[in-house]
Design a protein around this motif. Structure first.
Motif, PDB file in Angstrom:
ATOM      1  N   GLY A  16      37.547  37.223  26.900  1.00  0.00           N
ATOM      2  CA  GLY A  16      38.248  36.982  28.160  1.00  0.00           C
ATOM      3  C   GLY A  16      37.592  37.706  29.315  1.00  0.00           C
ATOM      4  N   ALA A  17      36.256  37.773  29.289  1.00  0.00           N
ATOM      5  CA  ALA A  17      35.517  38.602  30.243  1.00  0.00           C
ATOM      6  C   ALA A  17      35.205  37.896  31.557  1.00  0.00           C
ATOM      7  N   ALA A  18      35.685  36.674  31.730  1.00  0.00           N
ATOM      8  CA  ALA A  18      35.323  35.917  32.929  1.00  0.00           C
ATOM      9  C   ALA A  18      36.031  36.397  34.183  1.00  0.00           C
ATOM     10  N   SER A  19      37.139  37.121  34.024  1.00  0.00           N
ATOM     11  CA  SER A  19      37.898  37.527  35.208  1.00  0.00           C
ATOM     12  C   SER A  19      38.857  38.643  34.840  1.00  0.00           C
ATOM     13  N   GLY A  20      39.536  39.167  35.841  1.00  0.00           N
ATOM     14  CA  GLY A  20      40.640  40.080  35.643  1.00  0.00           C
ATOM     15  C   GLY A  20      40.337  41.289  34.785  1.00  0.00           C
ATOM     16  N   ILE A  21      41.228  41.561  33.838  1.00  0.00           N
ATOM     17  CA  ILE A  21      41.132  42.753  33.006  1.00  0.00           C
ATOM     18  C   ILE A  21      39.833  42.757  32.205  1.00  0.00           C
ATOM     19  N   GLY A  22      39.474  41.628  31.610  1.00  0.00           N
ATOM     20  CA  GLY A  22      38.269  41.574  30.797  1.00  0.00           C
ATOM     21  C   GLY A  22      37.012  41.882  31.588  1.00  0.00           C
ATOM     22  N   ALA A  23      36.894  41.289  32.768  1.00  0.00           N
ATOM     23  CA  ALA A  23      35.725  41.553  33.613  1.00  0.00           C
ATOM     24  C   ALA A  23      35.677  43.018  34.028  1.00  0.00           C
ATOM     25  N   ALA A  24      36.836  43.582  34.357  1.00  0.00           N
ATOM     26  CA  ALA A  24      36.885  44.985  34.772  1.00  0.00           C
ATOM     27  C   ALA A  24      36.500  45.907  33.627  1.00  0.00           C
TER      28      ALA A  24
END
Length: 249
Positions: A16-24
């Protein structure tokens, strides 16, 4: 100098790294010296993030992955191992939140949440377990939700899926802990993410009113909690963390 030096040299997978918590989380790991594999369905988004991390001096690999597919996850393991070697840190962050009245919600919405939040998490866990349990210390972090404990109108199935994540995390400690794998379950409250974007109607209004009264954490603030947790000495397991805005109760 990195804030969490124990992350340097580690190899992390973040779903889930595309946005939000995952990217952060991915950015926080990379900033502290970890090699980070970004897993998500949106190839363009994770490639953009990987490029930014590399431009900032970090190491990142974008791997387009659908965690509801065995073949896709297996291919991701192969790609990450080929680029970075053994994975010693996995963050199961990918999730779906679709509120709905229990008597009228489309069954497809429930199936999507269960396929992603529960079965998808288990699929990623199973695929990377050989890496995690190889010689040496490793971390597994599951992002659950405060909804695993609290009840909210129209969030019955979502809450049930996150309760499953919390239960899985608790059980896995007995299985993986003796093999050197720390298992941490993190239950955020209100955090900035794209989960909110597609929620409309009464459910959307409820969330807006709740955020206005209770506040909301930035994704980067939760990412800092995760980075702190996995950078503790190997003998220390912060096994269960509830992270809320101070004004949320």
């Amino acid at each position: 100098m990195s804030q969490y030096e124990n992350l340097a040299g580690r190899t992390a997978v973040v779903t889930g790294a595309a946005s939000g918590i995952g990217a952060a989380i991915a950015k926080a790991f990379a900033a502290n010296g970890a090699k980070v594999a970004l897993l998500a369905r949106r190839a363009d988004r994770i490639q953009e993030l990987a490029d930014k991390i590399r431009a900032d001096g970090g190491q990142a690999l974008a791997v387009a992955t659908d965690i509801t597919s065995d073949a896709s996850v297996d291919a991701a393991v192969t790609a990450v191992n080929a680029a970075f070697g053994r994975v010693d840190l996995v963050v199961n962050n990918a999730g779906v939140m679709i509120p709905g009245d229990i008597g009228n919600a489309p069954f497809a919405d429930w199936q999507k949440m269960l396929d992603t939040n529960v079965t998808g998490l288990l699929r990623v866990l199973r695929a990377f377990t050989p890496d995690l349990t190889a010689d040496g210390h490793a971390d597994l972090v599951n992002i659950s939700s405060i909804a695993a404990h609290l009840t909210f109108p129209e969030y019955t199935v979502y809450g049930a899926s996150k309760a499953a994540v919390t239960f899985v995390s608790n059980s896995l400690r007995a299985e993986l802990g003796p093999k050197g794998v720390r298992v941490t379950n993190i239950e955020p409250g209100l955090v900035e993410s794209e989960l909110r974007d597609d929620i409309t109607g009464e459910s959307g209004a409820f969330l807006d009113e709740w955020i206005a009264s209770a506040g909301i954490l930035a994704a980067e603030e939760l990412a800092d909690v995760v980075a702190y947790t996995v950078s503790r000495p190997a003998r220390v397991n912060l096994r269960q963390i509830i992270a809320l805005p101070t004004t949320q109760y």
